[in-house]
Design a protein around this motif. Structure first.
Motif, PDB file in Angstrom:
ATOM      1  N   GLU A   1      -0.181 -12.224 -15.063  1.00  0.00           N
ATOM      2  CA  GLU A   1       1.207 -12.619 -14.781  1.00  0.00           C
ATOM      3  C   GLU A   1       2.120 -11.394 -14.671  1.00  0.00           C
ATOM      4  OE1 GLU A   1       3.086 -15.615 -14.264  1.00  0.00           O
ATOM      5  OE2 GLU A   1       1.077 -16.202 -13.631  1.00  0.00           O
ATOM      6  N   MET A   2       1.609 -10.378 -13.977  1.00  0.00           N
ATOM      7  CA  MET A   2       2.426  -9.202 -13.706  1.00  0.00           C
ATOM      8  C   MET A   2       1.829  -8.451 -12.517  1.00  0.00           C
ATOM      9  SD  MET A   2       1.436  -6.489 -16.770  1.00  0.00           S
ATOM     10  CE  MET A   2       1.899  -7.611 -18.080  1.00  0.00           C
ATOM     11  N   VAL A   3       2.533  -7.443 -12.060  1.00  0.00           N
ATOM     12  CA  VAL A   3       2.057  -6.616 -10.955  1.00  0.00           C
ATOM     13  C   VAL A   3       0.834  -5.827 -11.408  1.00  0.00           C
ATOM     14  CG1 VAL A   3       2.644  -4.718  -9.386  1.00  0.00           C
ATOM     15  CG2 VAL A   3       4.365  -6.440  -9.965  1.00  0.00           C
ATOM     16  N   HIS A   4      -0.139  -5.690 -10.508  1.00  0.00           N
ATOM     17  CA  HIS A   4      -1.346  -4.908 -10.788  1.00  0.00           C
ATOM     18  C   HIS A   4      -1.396  -3.756  -9.795  1.00  0.00           C
ATOM     19  CE1 HIS A   4      -5.891  -5.058 -11.961  1.00  0.00           C
ATOM     20  NE2 HIS A   4      -5.474  -3.811 -11.803  1.00  0.00           N
ATOM     21  N   ALA A   5      -1.386  -2.534 -10.294  1.00  0.00           N
ATOM     22  CA  ALA A   5      -1.480  -1.337  -9.462  1.00  0.00           C
ATOM     23  C   ALA A   5      -2.907  -0.815  -9.497  1.00  0.00           C
ATOM     24  CB  ALA A   5      -0.512  -0.263  -9.953  1.00  0.00           C
ATOM     25  N   HIS A   6      -3.563  -0.770  -8.320  1.00  0.00           N
ATOM     26  CA  HIS A   6      -4.932  -0.282  -8.201  1.00  0.00           C
ATOM     27  C   HIS A   6      -4.903   1.123  -7.583  1.00  0.00           C
ATOM     28  CE1 HIS A   6      -6.493  -4.480  -8.665  1.00  0.00           C
ATOM     29  NE2 HIS A   6      -5.379  -4.777  -8.040  1.00  0.00           N
ATOM     30  N   ARG A   7      -5.233   2.131  -8.361  1.00  0.00           N
ATOM     31  CA  ARG A   7      -5.296   3.504  -7.855  1.00  0.00           C
ATOM     32  C   ARG A   7      -6.619   3.697  -7.113  1.00  0.00           C
ATOM     33  NH1 ARG A   7      -3.901   8.642 -10.255  1.00  0.00           N
ATOM     34  NH2 ARG A   7      -4.506  10.250  -8.747  1.00  0.00           N
ATOM     35  N   VAL A   8      -6.596   3.959  -5.802  1.00  0.00           N
ATOM     36  CA  VAL A   8      -7.830   3.925  -5.010  1.00  0.00           C
ATOM     37  C   VAL A   8      -8.096   5.191  -4.214  1.00  0.00           C
ATOM     38  CG1 VAL A   8      -7.787   1.407  -4.813  1.00  0.00           C
ATOM     39  CG2 VAL A   8      -6.698   2.799  -3.030  1.00  0.00           C
TER      40      VAL A   8
ATOM     41  N   LEU B   1       0.867  -1.177   0.000  1.00  0.00           N
ATOM     42  CA  LEU B   1       0.000   0.000   0.000  1.00  0.00           C
ATOM     43  C   LEU B   1       0.903   1.225   0.000  1.00  0.00           C
ATOM     44  CD1 LEU B   1      -1.696  -2.369   1.329  1.00  0.00           C
ATOM     45  CD2 LEU B   1      -3.003  -0.589   2.471  1.00  0.00           C
ATOM     46  N   VAL B   2       0.692   2.127  -0.959  1.00  0.00           N
ATOM     47  CA  VAL B   2       1.565   3.291  -1.116  1.00  0.00           C
ATOM     48  C   VAL B   2       0.749   4.575  -1.146  1.00  0.00           C
ATOM     49  CG1 VAL B   2       3.310   4.421  -2.538  1.00  0.00           C
ATOM     50  CG2 VAL B   2       3.265   1.921  -2.370  1.00  0.00           C
ATOM     51  N   ALA B   3       1.068   5.476  -0.230  1.00  0.00           N
ATOM     52  CA  ALA B   3       0.442   6.799  -0.186  1.00  0.00           C
ATOM     53  C   ALA B   3       1.435   7.834  -0.691  1.00  0.00           C
ATOM     54  CB  ALA B   3       0.025   7.138   1.240  1.00  0.00           C
ATOM     55  N   SER B   4       0.972   8.727  -1.559  1.00  0.00           N
ATOM     56  CA  SER B   4       1.804   9.835  -2.026  1.00  0.00           C
ATOM     57  C   SER B   4       1.489  11.087  -1.221  1.00  0.00           C
ATOM     58  CB  SER B   4       1.540  10.114  -3.514  1.00  0.00           C
ATOM     59  OG  SER B   4       1.824   8.981  -4.300  1.00  0.00           O
ATOM     60  N   GLN B   5       2.422  12.011  -1.172  1.00  0.00           N
ATOM     61  CA  GLN B   5       2.202  13.249  -0.424  1.00  0.00           C
ATOM     62  C   GLN B   5       1.065  14.069  -1.023  1.00  0.00           C
ATOM     63  OE1 GLN B   5       5.963  15.294  -0.269  1.00  0.00           O
ATOM     64  NE2 GLN B   5       6.771  13.987   1.348  1.00  0.00           N
ATOM     65  N   ASP B   6       0.804  13.901  -2.315  1.00  0.00           N
ATOM     66  CA  ASP B   6      -0.261  14.671  -2.969  1.00  0.00           C
ATOM     67  C   ASP B   6      -1.636  14.029  -2.810  1.00  0.00           C
ATOM     68  OD1 ASP B   6      -0.107  12.484  -4.629  1.00  0.00           O
ATOM     69  OD2 ASP B   6       0.435  13.596  -6.436  1.00  0.00           O
ATOM     70  N   GLY B   7      -1.735  12.933  -2.036  1.00  0.00           N
ATOM     71  CA  GLY B   7      -3.021  12.316  -1.773  1.00  0.00           C
ATOM     72  C   GLY B   7      -3.327  11.086  -2.603  1.00  0.00           C
ATOM     73  N   ARG B   8      -2.528  10.811  -3.633  1.00  0.00           N
ATOM     74  CA  ARG B   8      -2.761   9.600  -4.414  1.00  0.00           C
ATOM     75  C   ARG B   8      -2.479   8.369  -3.555  1.00  0.00           C
ATOM     76  NH1 ARG B   8       1.023   9.923  -9.359  1.00  0.00           N
ATOM     77  NH2 ARG B   8       2.337  10.960  -7.791  1.00  0.00           N
ATOM     78  N   PHE B   9      -3.232   7.297  -3.805  1.00  0.00           N
ATOM     79  CA  PHE B   9      -3.030   6.079  -3.027  1.00  0.00           C
ATOM     80  C   PHE B   9      -3.165   4.880  -3.965  1.00  0.00           C
ATOM     81  CE2 PHE B   9      -3.304   2.831   0.096  1.00  0.00           C
ATOM     82  CZ  PHE B   9      -2.764   3.353   1.259  1.00  0.00           C
ATOM     83  N   THR B  10      -2.200   3.969  -3.890  1.00  0.00           N
ATOM     84  CA  THR B  10      -2.142   2.831  -4.801  1.00  0.00           C
ATOM     85  C   THR B  10      -1.929   1.542  -4.020  1.00  0.00           C
ATOM     86  OG1 THR B  10      -1.100   4.306  -6.428  1.00  0.00           O
ATOM     87  CG2 THR B  10      -1.086   1.942  -6.911  1.00  0.00           C
ATOM     88  N   ILE B  11      -2.678   0.504  -4.395  1.00  0.00           N
ATOM     89  CA  ILE B  11      -2.495  -0.832  -3.840  1.00  0.00           C
ATOM     90  C   ILE B  11      -1.841  -1.695  -4.914  1.00  0.00           C
ATOM     91  CG2 ILE B  11      -3.631  -2.865  -2.865  1.00  0.00           C
ATOM     92  CD1 ILE B  11      -5.953  -1.038  -2.069  1.00  0.00           C
ATOM     93  N   PHE B  12      -0.704  -2.315  -4.573  1.00  0.00           N
ATOM     94  CA  PHE B  12       0.010  -3.177  -5.515  1.00  0.00           C
ATOM     95  C   PHE B  12      -0.217  -4.635  -5.126  1.00  0.00           C
ATOM     96  CE2 PHE B  12       2.198   0.857  -5.712  1.00  0.00           C
ATOM     97  CZ  PHE B  12       2.546   1.000  -7.045  1.00  0.00           C
ATOM     98  N   THR B  13      -0.659  -5.443  -6.100  1.00  0.00           N
ATOM     99  CA  THR B  13      -0.836  -6.876  -5.886  1.00  0.00           C
ATOM    100  C   THR B  13      -0.252  -7.620  -7.089  1.00  0.00           C
ATOM    101  OG1 THR B  13      -3.016  -6.906  -6.963  1.00  0.00           O
ATOM    102  CG2 THR B  13      -2.978  -6.530  -4.581  1.00  0.00           C
ATOM    103  N   TRP B  14      -0.072  -8.932  -6.920  1.00  0.00           N
ATOM    104  CA  TRP B  14       0.347  -9.744  -8.067  1.00  0.00           C
ATOM    105  C   TRP B  14      -0.899 -10.276  -8.768  1.00  0.00           C
ATOM    106  CZ3 TRP B  14       4.244 -10.430 -11.149  1.00  0.00           C
ATOM    107  CH2 TRP B  14       4.252 -11.528 -12.006  1.00  0.00           C
ATOM    108  N   SER B  15      -0.948 -10.138 -10.083  1.00  0.00           N
ATOM    109  CA  SER B  15      -2.084 -10.597 -10.873  1.00  0.00           C
ATOM    110  C   SER B  15      -1.771 -11.950 -11.502  1.00  0.00           C
ATOM    111  CB  SER B  15      -2.420  -9.597 -11.978  1.00  0.00           C
ATOM    112  OG  SER B  15      -3.332 -10.162 -12.899  1.00  0.00           O
ATOM    113  N   PRO B  16      -2.403 -13.028 -11.024  1.00  0.00           N
ATOM    114  CA  PRO B  16      -2.193 -14.338 -11.647  1.00  0.00           C
ATOM    115  C   PRO B  16      -2.724 -14.378 -13.075  1.00  0.00           C
ATOM    116  CG  PRO B  16      -3.282 -14.562  -9.496  1.00  0.00           C
ATOM    117  CD  PRO B  16      -3.325 -13.120  -9.877  1.00  0.00           C
TER     118      PRO B  16
END
Length: 380
Positions: free
Chosen positions: A368-375, A350-365
């Motif tokens: 077959e690559m990383v999936h970044a969910h901007r939430v 889980l990654v929070a940016s100083q500007d308020g953006r927030f992203t959840i990173f998971t592995w996508s079976p």
């Protein structure tokens, strides 16, 4: 409502929001649930948004207003504070009254008589699916409603920032790679489980975003040490033994969790861990909420390839999945989080940016690559 609407985004989104609330209320009644909230007409929605937007750009004694408006008559509110005289719903009036109602959990009650909207008082508790409009910062408005059962943060329906409109796409929860934490943010987790499992991660995400300093939280499988292969050693702020305050709270029985003392302790434990994410580096917890380290430096695991691309999605209507380089979604925190999940595929970042953006990173079976969910549209 015959008032002139000058904020064009209010006109553009009002019809969509009206349909959302009408559908939710109708489905709730068909299920036999108590859904006493009134259906907001598009004209009411547009007028409230227009007034709130222009109020958000005003300042009172150097401060911008932060307010929450709830469309509900006083007789349907629970223990309301009712003004002796109604106040007109104008941007000037909202700016004047804002200092007294800016604390979290206070809503200004808005209702109408004839063609005029007015403010009748304040309340802390509102009915499920009641139309709520939050002024978060200048030019930033969030349309939401209380989730079923009344637990946890409200469900967001739409976010308006200037001329940008983001309407939450609830069908995102049906995607095969949709993580449980995203399902919970979209409002599909059972109300009885709000203080369980992934819902704790939702509260951690909200708290991380609230401190405004940015941060990274890595969630690794309990009892496994593979995550250490992706961390620089020695870990300056390793925790031994693992700090288990949050884990112990979550192991208490259901009856204990209804007590205000337990809920207060949970909020404090969550804020403590979220606060550590502001330290340079990543905070590491297990999926049982034991704190293992903070300020940890992420490195590429031995013999692992560098992550070069990932899937990027945002759960809003019109948002399409894109395959992008990790650097396109953010800075160093995002790059390192994507690499960590690429190497530790049973982990979550889980990654929070100083500007308020927030992203959840998971592995996508599936991909077959990383999936970044901007939430961040779900966390406001």
């Amino acid at each position: 409502m015959n008032r002139e609407i000058t904020y064009q985004a209010a006109k553009a989104v009002a019809g969509t929001v009206e349909k959302h609330f009408v559908q939710y209320l109708r489905e709730a009644r068909e299920r036999g649930e108590q859904a006493s909230a009134p259906e907001p007409h598009a004209k009411v929605i547009a007028a409230m948004i227009d007034t709130a937007f222009w109020a958000s750009l005003r300042r009172e004694e150097g401060h911008s207003p932060k307010i929450s408006l709830a469309f509900l008559p006083p007789e349907q509110a629970i223990r309301p504070l009712v003004f002796e005289q109604r106040l007109p719903l104008t941007s000037h009036m909202l700016t004047k009254i804002a200092p007294g109602v800016e604390r979290s959990g206070i809503h200004l009650g808005v209702w109408y008589e004839g063609e005029e909207l007015y403010i009748w008082g304040t309340m802390h508790e509102i009915s499920t699916f009641c139309f709520v409009l939050d002024v978060s910062e200048p030019g930033l408005l969030v349309i939401k409603h209380r989730r079923k059962g009344g637990f946890g943060k409200f469900n967001n329906v739409a976010v308006l920032k200037g001329d940008q409109i983001k309407v939450v796409d609830e069908t995102s929860a049906n995607l095969p790679d949709c993580p449980d934490v995203l399902t919970s943010l979209l409002g599909f987790a059972a109300a009885s489980s709000w203080n369980d499992s992934v819902n704790v991660l939702v509260q951690l995400a909200v708290s991380m975003r609230a401190h405004g300093r940015g941060g990274s939280l890595l969630v690794v499988p309990s009892g496994k040490e593979d995550w250490r292969n992706s961390i620089m050693h020695p870990i300056q702020y390793a925790v031994a033994p693992a700090f288990s305050e949050l884990a112990e709270l979550m192991r208490q029985d259901i009856a204990e969790r209804t007590r205000s003392s337990w809920q207060t302790a949970l909020r404090q434990a969550i804020d403590s861990i979220a606060g550590l994410t502001a330290v340079d580096g990543a905070t590491v917890i297990t999926d049982q909420y034991e704190l293992l380290a903070f300020g940890a430096k992420i490195v590429r695991a031995w013999e692992s390839a560098q992550v070069e691309q990932m899937v990027f999605t945002e759960p809003v209507i019109g948002g399409e999945a894109m395959v992008v380089p990790p650097g396109q979604t953010g800075g160093t925190r995002h790059l390192s989080a994507a690499q960590f999940v690429h190497d530790q595929r049973d982990a979550l970042a889980l990654v929070a940016s100083q500007d308020g953006r927030f992203t959840i990173f998971t592995w996508s079976p599936c991909e077959e690559m990383v999936h970044a969910h901007r939430v961040d549209a779900l966390l406001l």
